[in-house]
Design a protein around this motif. Structure first.
Motif, PDB file in Angstrom:
ATOM      1  N   THR A 276      27.447 -43.855  15.813  1.00 51.25           N
ATOM      2  CA  THR A 276      28.380 -44.283  16.861  1.00 51.25           C
ATOM      3  C   THR A 276      28.530 -43.238  17.960  1.00 51.25           C
ATOM      4  N   GLY A 277      27.843 -42.108  17.814  1.00 49.49           N
ATOM      5  CA  GLY A 277      27.884 -41.079  18.839  1.00 49.49           C
ATOM      6  C   GLY A 277      29.059 -40.136  18.749  1.00 49.49           C
ATOM      7  N   ALA A 278      29.829 -40.209  17.678  1.00 50.57           N
ATOM      8  CA  ALA A 278      30.991 -39.333  17.534  1.00 50.57           C
ATOM      9  C   ALA A 278      30.574 -37.897  17.255  1.00 50.57           C
ATOM     10  N   ILE A 279      29.460 -37.716  16.526  1.00 49.32           N
ATOM     11  CA  ILE A 279      28.919 -36.380  16.286  1.00 49.32           C
ATOM     12  C   ILE A 279      27.446 -36.390  16.653  1.00 49.32           C
ATOM     13  N   THR A 280      26.896 -35.203  16.884  1.00 46.17           N
ATOM     14  CA  THR A 280      25.499 -35.085  17.290  1.00 46.17           C
ATOM     15  C   THR A 280      24.587 -35.089  16.064  1.00 46.17           C
TER      16      THR A 280
END
Length: 265
Positions: free
Chosen positions: A118-122
């Motif tokens: 979801t793009g919350a962390i890399t």
């Protein structure tokens, strides 16, 4: 796996810390306490030595110790515990606290995949963060209720003047020595640690300078420590709520201050 201790102010018995590190540690140590300005501090690192604990001046009645044994995530200063995080009350108040954890949280990988996709962390964070790092991040961003920690052994929320301990399995104990309560994953069989309170699985315990109160679960049982058989069996450091907190890593024998996002000043 790791080991944890909640210690009274003025505690200087490095023998206990060395024992815990030898039993289920060795991959980095960390301390959290309160400085003279009343601010939470963390000092930690792969090369942090227990003897440095005696140099820390704690203004609060309790301090927190953690020694890491890697079971998930990279072996580095960033994953060394404890971690800053925070919780939001029903009234919208943000309360910073310090998190540490024993055991391996089996569900963390599923959470990490969701956060990454979801793009919350890399991708780098997904590949390197430990399960406790993910826990701290989730608490900060989605609340404590988001954690399904049914298979984790012990995790601690440290506020300086108190600590909340969640015992998922029975490896958290207490002893009263020299008039003060000491809490740890286990105790040596020598050096005056003759008997321990062994907290029941499923307990939630509130610890203050006066002692402990069982908030959920059974009363602890009294165990003869001499015959006791031991079982061996986030975060962007606050996402902005860590402003005013102090955080250091241990590099070449010195404390190096870092920003709430892990960059050195």
């Amino acid at each position: 796996m790791c080991r944890i201790a909640v210690l009274p102010k003025g505690f200087k018995d490095v023998t206990l810390l060395n024992f815990l590190e030898k039993e289920k540690g060795g991959h980095g140590n960390g301390f959290s306490y309160v400085d003279e300005e009343g601010k939470l501090q963390i000092v930690k690192g792969v090369k942090m030595e227990n003897k440095e604990f005696v140099k820390l001046e704690n203004a609060a009645p309790l301090a927190l110790y953690h020694t890491r044994l890697v079971s998930a995530g990279a072996k580095d200063d960033d994953n060394t515990q404890p971690f800053f995080t925070s919780e939001i009350t029903d009234f919208g108040k943000v309360i910073p606290f310090v998190l540490c954890h024993n055991g391996t949280w089996g569900g963390y990988d599923d959470y990490a995949k969701i956060l990454w996709t979801t793009g919350a962390i890399t991708w780098k964070e997904f590949c390197t963060w430990s399960d406790t790092h993910i826990m701290a991040y989730l608490i900060e961003t989605r609340g404590i209720e988001s954690l399904g920690l049914t298979d984790s052994s012990v995790w601690v929320r440290y506020y300086g003047d108190s600590a909340i301990v969640h015992v998922k399995s029975g490896d958290f104990q207490a002893i009263k020595k020299d008039g003060a309560w000491i809490y740890a994953s286990e105790f040596p069989k020598t050096g005056g640690y003759e008997k321990v309170w062994d907290f029941a699985k499923g307990s939630i315990i509130r610890i203050t300078a006066k002692g402990h109160k069982i908030m959920h679960g059974e009363e602890p049982s009294y165990v003869d420590n001499k015959a006791f058989a031991y079982t061996r069996t986030y975060s962007e450091y606050g996402q902005g709520t860590a402003a005013g907190l102090k955080h250091y890593i241990w590099v070449d024998g010195k404390r190096v201050p870092v920003t709430p996002y892990g960059n050195t000043y």
